[in-house]
Design an enzyme around this catalytic site. Structure first.
Site, PDB file in Angstrom:
ATOM      1  N   ARG A  50       1.094  -1.066   0.168  1.00 16.11           N
ATOM      2  CA  ARG A  50       0.306  -0.303   0.639  1.00 16.11           C
ATOM      3  C   ARG A  50       0.854   1.036   0.042  1.00 16.11           C
ATOM      4  O   ARG A  50       1.220   1.924   0.807  1.00 16.11           O
ATOM      5  CB  ARG A  50      -0.719   0.205   1.080  1.00 16.11           C
ATOM      6  N   ASP A  52       1.909   4.690  -0.286  1.00 18.68           N
ATOM      7  CA  ASP A  52       1.317   6.058   0.273  1.00 18.68           C
ATOM      8  C   ASP A  52       1.436   7.422  -1.609  1.00 18.68           C
ATOM      9  O   ASP A  52       2.526   6.977  -2.269  1.00 18.68           O
ATOM     10  CB  ASP A  52       3.000   7.084   1.258  1.00 18.68           C
ATOM     11  N   ARG A 203      11.095   4.739   4.156  1.00 14.59           N
ATOM     12  CA  ARG A 203      11.125   6.462   3.907  1.00 14.59           C
ATOM     13  C   ARG A 203      12.181   7.315   5.303  1.00 14.59           C
ATOM     14  O   ARG A 203      12.340   7.982   5.293  1.00 14.59           O
ATOM     15  CB  ARG A 203      10.273   7.537   4.211  1.00 14.59           C
TER      16      ARG A 203
END
Length: 256
Positions: A50, A52, A203
């Site tokens: 999923r 971002d 990230r």
């Protein structure tokens, strides 16, 4: 009933992420709209990751249940690409065993994060690389990254709200930094491979390693942040546009 698996690439910039959302343009929504048009039925898809908003993919895998009369692989790819271009492309169509799930049958996911380090900003790679306006100490980053390999609690390296009440133990098999050049522009690639990932985990890892690379933190700090199990202990979240879901691996017995 067998399952169809699509290997999908996309430029994440125009999308509010992969997962379908009401009144938002998403990759999953775009694919399901195209599948509805081509197959003339409602289709519910499952994605391996999923991603971002703003995150890209070259090797996202999306699965859905097949039905009698569906087009063959080549025809399905052609039709979907005609409808989804230019920001989404179906790179491969495969038949999978009954019950296959792109998410739950994945045994490894690989992400790559591009960092353009130095005074000169990238131009052609600007949409796909984070520009850090100073050189980084790559050997220090590599030494620090070794602390992340293996099974650890990565609660410090994810969105805090997403970790509430959840198991945040994950296993990373590789965290590597190496130089690369694309379109004539040099940059660094952070390659992270693991079985599964938390929300924004790669990230936050990238942002934390850049802190070490630019000398704001010492190499031992990363292990301390990991042990703290507190989002505030780790570094900033790197921008979404530098990240690409590169590949997803499955056991060979998934395919028919």
């Amino acid at each position: 009933m067998t399952v169809t698996a699509l290997t999908v690439a996309y430029d994440g910039a125009p999308f509010a992420g992969f997962a379908r959302q009401s009144e938002q343009r998403t990759v999953q929504g775009t694919l399901e709209d195209a599948l509805r048009t081509v197959l003339r039925r409602e289709v519910e898809t499952v994605g391996a990751g999923r991603t971002d908003a703003g995150v890209h993919a070259l090797g996202q895998v999306v699965s859905f249940e097949s039905a009698p009369g569906d087009p063959d692989a080549a025809a399905l790819a052609r039709s979907l690409n005609a409808l989804c271009a230019p920001h989404v492309a179906v790179r491969e169509v495969r038949a999978a065993r009954e019950g296959f799930s792109a998410r739950f049958d994945a045994e490894a996911r690989e992400y790559r994060y591009r960092i353009a380090a130095g005074a000169v900003p990238p131009v052609l790679l600007a949409p796909y690389a984070w520009h850090v306006a100073r050189d980084l100490d790559a050997p220090a980053v590599r030494r620090a990254a070794a602390a992340l390999v293996g099974e650890h609690d990565f609660r410090s390296f994810c969105v805090a709200d997403s970790a509430e009440g959840k198991n945040t133990v994950r296993t990373l098999t590789a965290v590597e930094l190496y130089p690369a050049e694309d379109l004539g522009e040099p940059h660094l690639v952070l390659r992270v491979v693991g079985t599964a990932f938390l929300h924004s985990m790669v990230r936050v890892i990238a942002g934390s390693l850049v802190e070490i690379g630019r000398g704001a933190r010492d190499e031992g700090w990363l292990g301390e942040a990991l042990a703290a199990r507190d989002r505030a202990a780790a570094g900033p979240t790197a921008p979404a546009h530098g990240l690409t879901l590169w590949d997803v691996a499955y056991p060979g017995e998934c395919w028919v």
